[in-house]
Design an enzyme around this catalytic site. Structure first.
Site, PDB file in Angstrom:
ATOM      1  N   THR A  17       0.865  -1.179   0.000  1.00 19.58           N
ATOM      2  CA  THR A  17       0.000   0.000   0.000  1.00 19.58           C
ATOM      3  C   THR A  17       0.900   1.226   0.000  1.00 19.58           C
ATOM      4  OG1 THR A  17      -1.805  -1.101   1.173  1.00 19.58           O
ATOM      5  CG2 THR A  17      -1.748   1.302   1.265  1.00 19.58           C
ATOM      6  N   LYS A  36      -7.627   1.531  -2.661  1.00 18.57           N
ATOM      7  CA  LYS A  36      -7.244   1.115  -1.311  1.00 18.57           C
ATOM      8  C   LYS A  36      -7.281   2.285  -0.327  1.00 18.57           C
ATOM      9  CE  LYS A  36      -5.470  -1.166   2.173  1.00 18.57           C
ATOM     10  NZ  LYS A  36      -4.189  -1.881   2.175  1.00 18.57           N
ATOM     11  N   LYS A  60      -0.914   5.356   8.606  1.00 14.46           N
ATOM     12  CA  LYS A  60      -0.187   5.446   7.330  1.00 14.46           C
ATOM     13  C   LYS A  60      -1.155   5.604   6.166  1.00 14.46           C
ATOM     14  CE  LYS A  60       1.997   2.408   3.978  1.00 14.46           C
ATOM     15  NZ  LYS A  60       2.300   1.009   3.657  1.00 14.46           N
TER      16      LYS A  60
END
Length: 312
Positions: free
Chosen positions: A94, A169, A244
């Site tokens: 990611t 995502k 994050k």
């Protein structure tokens, strides 16, 4: 069955590589951690001495790395130009959309097909091969990558062109982060108003307030299906990883001038929780900051924001 190079054997990558080996593929694994390599060997993978050694003669290269800088370094120093041009390149990390697009572009210029294919589902899904993959890249690249992704997941979706997987995502996890905060707030308010948590769950999980954070990943111990809340918020998806992803979402929002106040507030709350020592706990543990049962971990923790009490 194929020869697969798998680079990055952390909490997620280790389970993913094991499922590829279980499916009958020849998996050559590499990680900087000796412990991770040893564990991968016990689960059916062959140890590679380096990333370059892993990708030599590979038919597919799969990476699961911490951040964009790691993806850039591995692909530019060890994969592109070393792996056979016929190999399909699959990055499941990611990372930011710009880096994903850049690396797919560089791979294409060198004659490779590549997709960005981040995952949703967490450690348990990585172990059980029930991840959801959202893949970005050309139709041809997606078709090549799909059989490998299907060996590790329950759903494989083509999100669009290069970088679209990362876009999907970070949007998904921004929604998840904000909805978890709202779910935690609702449980805390319900309890303060005198409602039993189980009763509130029974009502809200069948009413208009129901959401995944409520029905599948309840942040209250002993309520609903088993979740990290029942294990003192250990395992699952670490708060540091949620932070994050929220930061990636906020950076992306700024780059396209998108107004995301709920996402921004979720980022602020998870940053506060991390500052108070909650980084390693599951992201649902933020309920303990909201209900004032969290004790700040570590010296020099900053004071809470207005309206949030910590440790009495």
């Amino acid at each position: 069955m194929a020869r697969i190079a798998f680079i990055g054997l952390g909490n997620m990558g280790g389970g993913m590589a094991a499922n590829l080996a279980k499916a009958g593929h020849e998996v050559r694994a590499f990680d900087l951690s000796e412990e991770a390599l040893a564990r991968a060997e016990t689960r059916g993978a062959a140890r590679a001495a380096s990333a370059e050694a892993a990708v030599t003669d590979a038919e597919a290269v799969i990476t699961m790395l911490p951040a964009g800088k790691h993806v850039r370094d591995v692909y530019e120093s060890s994969v592109i130009g070393t792996a056979p041009q016929a190999a399909i390149l699959i990055d499941c990390s990611t990372i930011d959309v710009a880096t994903a697009r850049d690396e797919i572009g560089k791979a294409a210029a060198a004659g490779y097909l590549m997709v960005d294919a981040p995952v949703s589902g967490g450690i348990a899904a990585a172990e059980a091969a029930t991840l959801t993959f959202m893949a970005g890249g050309s139709g041809e690249a997606f078709a090549r990558a799909r059989p490998y992704l299907e060996a590790m997941g329950k759903a494989v979706i083509h999100a669009g062109g290069p970088g679209a997987g990362q876009a999907a995502k970070i949007c998904n996890n921004m929604l998840l982060g904000a909805s978890m905060v709202a779910t935690c707030e609702a449980f805390v308010l319900a309890q303060k108003l005198g409602l039993d948590p189980q009763t509130f769950f029974d009502i809200s999980s069948k009413a208009s307030g129901q959401c995944w954070s409520m029905t599948t990943y309840c942040p209250v111990p002993g309520i609903g299906p088993e979740t990290p809340a029942d294990r003192d918020y250990e395992g699952g998806f670490a708060a540091a990883l949620m932070l994050k992803d929220l930061r990636l979402a906020m950076d992306a929002a700024e780059s396209v001038d998108a107004y995301t106040p709920m996402g921004a507030h979720a980022e602020e709350l998870y940053a506060r929780f991390a500052d108070l020592g909650g980084s390693a706990k599951d992201f649902s543990a933020i309920i303990r900051m909201i209900d004032d049962s969290w004790t700040a971990q570590g010296a020099g923790a900053p004071p809470p924001p207005p309206g949030v009490k910590i440790g009495g």
